[in-house]
Design a protein around this motif. Sequence first.
Motif, mmCIF file in Angstrom:
data_model
loop_
_atom_site.group_PDB
_atom_site.id
_atom_site.type_symbol
_atom_site.label_atom_id
_atom_site.label_comp_id
_atom_site.label_asym_id
_atom_site.label_seq_id
_atom_site.Cartn_x
_atom_site.Cartn_y
_atom_site.Cartn_z
ATOM 1 N N GLU A 1 -32.849 2.268 24.949
ATOM 2 C CA GLU A 1 -32.387 2.688 26.267
ATOM 3 C C GLU A 1 -33.070 1.892 27.372
ATOM 4 O O GLU A 1 -32.440 1.539 28.370
ATOM 5 C CB GLU A 1 -32.636 4.179 26.476
ATOM 6 N N LEU A 2 -34.339 1.591 27.211
ATOM 7 C CA LEU A 2 -35.059 0.815 28.223
ATOM 8 C C LEU A 2 -34.460 -0.573 28.392
ATOM 9 O O LEU A 2 -34.242 -1.034 29.502
ATOM 10 C CB LEU A 2 -36.545 0.702 27.854
ATOM 11 N N PHE A 3 -34.157 -1.238 27.278
ATOM 12 C CA PHE A 3 -33.694 -2.614 27.342
ATOM 13 C C PHE A 3 -32.174 -2.767 27.461
ATOM 14 O O PHE A 3 -31.709 -3.828 27.852
ATOM 15 C CB PHE A 3 -34.177 -3.399 26.119
ATOM 16 N N LEU A 4 -31.408 -1.732 27.143
ATOM 17 C CA LEU A 4 -29.954 -1.901 27.117
ATOM 18 C C LEU A 4 -29.194 -0.963 28.043
ATOM 19 O O LEU A 4 -27.967 -0.986 28.050
ATOM 20 C CB LEU A 4 -29.437 -1.744 25.685
ATOM 21 N N SER A 5 -29.865 -0.127 28.814
ATOM 22 C CA SER A 5 -29.196 0.772 29.741
ATOM 23 C C SER A 5 -29.789 0.577 31.131
ATOM 24 O O SER A 5 -30.999 0.462 31.283
ATOM 25 C CB SER A 5 -29.378 2.226 29.294
ATOM 26 N N SER A 6 -28.922 0.593 32.132
ATOM 27 C CA SER A 6 -29.414 0.397 33.499
ATOM 28 C C SER A 6 -29.494 1.702 34.268
ATOM 29 O O SER A 6 -29.788 1.700 35.456
ATOM 30 C CB SER A 6 -28.509 -0.584 34.238
#
Length: 129
Positions: free
Chosen positions: A9-14
């Motif tokens: 979620e940290l790397f793939l969600s804004s």
Amino acid sequence: MNGRTDLVELFLSSTGRVARMPFLIASAVLVGMASLYESVAGNGLHLLTGWIFYPALFFTAACVLSKRLHDRGRSGWWAAPILAGVLAIWPIPVGFFDFLFGVLVIWAVIELAVMPGEEGPNRFGRNPL
């Protein structure tokens, strides 16, 4: 961040917010990956893999930046000029416009790495702390 889902979620969600320390760790990982790729990839490898590596790197950087900007109460769209500034001065700033982009990047570092996030919930979600 206590598991794989949080990292994904940290790397793939804004969406959402991220605290300062996970942001700094994620930023160090991204800069380390870019530096490692630059040192390992020759001109031939850049031509073959650069068009896959760099868009993926910029997407993950935009997600991490927008989450931290959300924590500061700013729109995630501010990640675009920050990434443009980083791209302009990477790896070595040369001219006057690079100086201006460098000022933008210094502002972003102060804003995102030094200043604390907004206390309590804001329009982007609850406080990550």
